[in-house]
Design an enzyme around this catalytic site. Structure first.
Site, short mmCIF file in Angstrom:
data_model
loop_
_atom_site.label_atom_id
_atom_site.label_comp_id
_atom_site.label_asym_id
_atom_site.label_seq_id
_atom_site.Cartn_x
_atom_site.Cartn_y
_atom_site.Cartn_z
N ASP A 1 0.88 -1.17 0.00
CA ASP A 1 0.00 0.00 0.00
C ASP A 1 0.92 1.22 0.00
O ASP A 1 1.69 1.43 0.95
CB ASP A 1 -0.88 -0.03 1.26
CG ASP A 1 -1.83 1.16 1.32
OD1 ASP A 1 -1.59 2.17 0.63
OD2 ASP A 1 -2.81 1.07 2.08
N TYR B 1 -8.27 15.50 -6.94
CA TYR B 1 -7.47 14.75 -7.92
C TYR B 1 -6.57 15.71 -8.70
O TYR B 1 -5.37 15.47 -8.86
CB TYR B 1 -8.41 13.99 -8.87
CG TYR B 1 -7.70 13.14 -9.89
CD1 TYR B 1 -7.23 11.87 -9.56
CD2 TYR B 1 -7.47 13.61 -11.19
CE1 TYR B 1 -6.57 11.10 -10.51
CE2 TYR B 1 -6.82 12.85 -12.13
CZ TYR B 1 -6.37 11.58 -11.79
OH TYR B 1 -5.70 10.82 -12.72
N LYS C 1 -2.36 15.77 -8.68
CA LYS C 1 -1.52 15.58 -9.86
C LYS C 1 -0.62 16.81 -10.11
O LYS C 1 0.51 16.66 -10.57
CB LYS C 1 -2.39 15.26 -11.07
CG LYS C 1 -3.10 13.91 -10.95
CD LYS C 1 -2.11 12.76 -10.78
CE LYS C 1 -2.78 11.39 -10.76
NZ LYS C 1 -1.82 10.29 -10.68
#
Ligand SMILES: NC(=O)c1ccc[n+]([C@@H]2O[C@H](COP(=O)([O-])OP(=O)(O)OC[C@H]3O[C@@H](n4cnc5c(N)ncnc54)[C@H](O)[C@@H]3O)[C@@H](O)[C@H]2O)c1
Length: 255
Positions: free
Chosen positions: A68, A162, A166
């Site tokens: 993970d 998100y 990024k």
């Protein structure tokens, strides 16, 4: 050395996170086809195992590692496992990522944290752990999978967390590229456009049509469209390239 020889990864060792499926699987396959031994790293242990077995058929060594990427102890173990099995780590590709769609006014703190933990913190901690080995070797190539959403506000999906994760990947990658350039370690990002994988499988027909209509090439990307880029960035063919973001989006960000 000929240009094709400079693309060869024969004798190199690699790890790819998020490699059990989707883009990570395609990138791991490309590295193996170019000759590298590849560790298939994923939180989905069973799928990592079957992908590793599949890639082994190419004729290289593989390892399946259950990791993970939000857990620093597991990340350290991942790098140690590769180095103890194969003696060194030449290439690290970080593709593990998750996405959620939620209007910004409704994003709960826990959801923000979950996205940032995997996409940004996970990619940083993996880069740091791989980088420590590569700095000692005085050689290595790290490739982080960002997104065109790190530069543009993608539509019609709403996912501020998100996009922010990024953008963070792009900027920490450039930063580490500058810090580690004198020590032989290169870092670059690949930023895919809309690509057909399990991550985007749930998209509605309407979303898909919007994406295609906004793509000059008039189609969605396939994971295979990213394979040339990873071999280039991993290999000596890109020996003077660092801190670069290679956008592969069928022209989406041009419009
Ligand atoms: N598909 C697209 O359109 C697209 C576009 C731009 C960028 N990306 C990025 O490309 C990368 C790969 O996306 P994909 O489309 O292949 O997604 P995917 O969901 O098909 O695959 C992601 C993989 O990452 C693994 N993963 C998730 N969380 C993890 C964790 N905590 N630790 C380890 N592994 C974990 C999953 O098990 C899965 O195998 C992601 O970083 C994504 O943000 C995808």
């Amino acid at each position: 050395m000929s240009i094709l020889e400079r693309f060869s990864l024969v004798g190199r060792t690699a790890l790819v996170t998020g490699a059990a499926r989707g883009i990570g699987q395609a990138l791991a396959t490309a590295l193996a086809e170019a000759g590298a031994d590849v560790a298939i790293v994923d939180v989905n242990a069973a799928l990592a195992e079957s992908t590793a077995n599949e890639i082994q058929q190419i004729g290289v060594k593989t390892l399946a590692l259950s990791v993970d990427v939000t857990d620093v102890a597991q990340i350290k173990k991942m790098v140690t496992s590769v180095v103890s099995a194969w003696g060194r780590l030449d290439i690290a590709v970080h593709s593990a990522g998750i996405a959620r769609r939620t209007p910004s006014e409704e994003i709960e703190e826990a959801e923000w944290d979950a996205i940032l933990d995997v996409n940004l913190k996970g990619a940083f901690l993996c880069s740091q752990a791989a980088g420590r080995v590569m700095l000692a070797q005085k050689r290595g190539s790290i490739i982080n999978v960002a997104s065109m959403s790190g530069q543009i506000v993608n539509r019609p999906q709403r996912h501020a967390h998100y996009n922010a994760s990024k953008a963070g990947v792009l900027q920490f990658t450039r930063t580490l590229a500058a810090e580690w350039a004198p020590h032989g370690v290169r870092l670059n990002t690949i930023s895919p456009g809309h690509t057909v994988t399990p991550m985007t499988a749930h998209a509605s027909d309407e979303d898909r049509s919007t994406w295609i209509a906004n793509t000059p090439m008039g189609r969605l990307g396939q994971p295979g469209d990213l394979q040339g880029a990873v071999v280039y960035l991993a290999s000596d063919a890109s020996s003077y390239v660092t801190g670069h973001d290679l956008v592969i989006d069928g022209g989406y960000t041009v419009w």
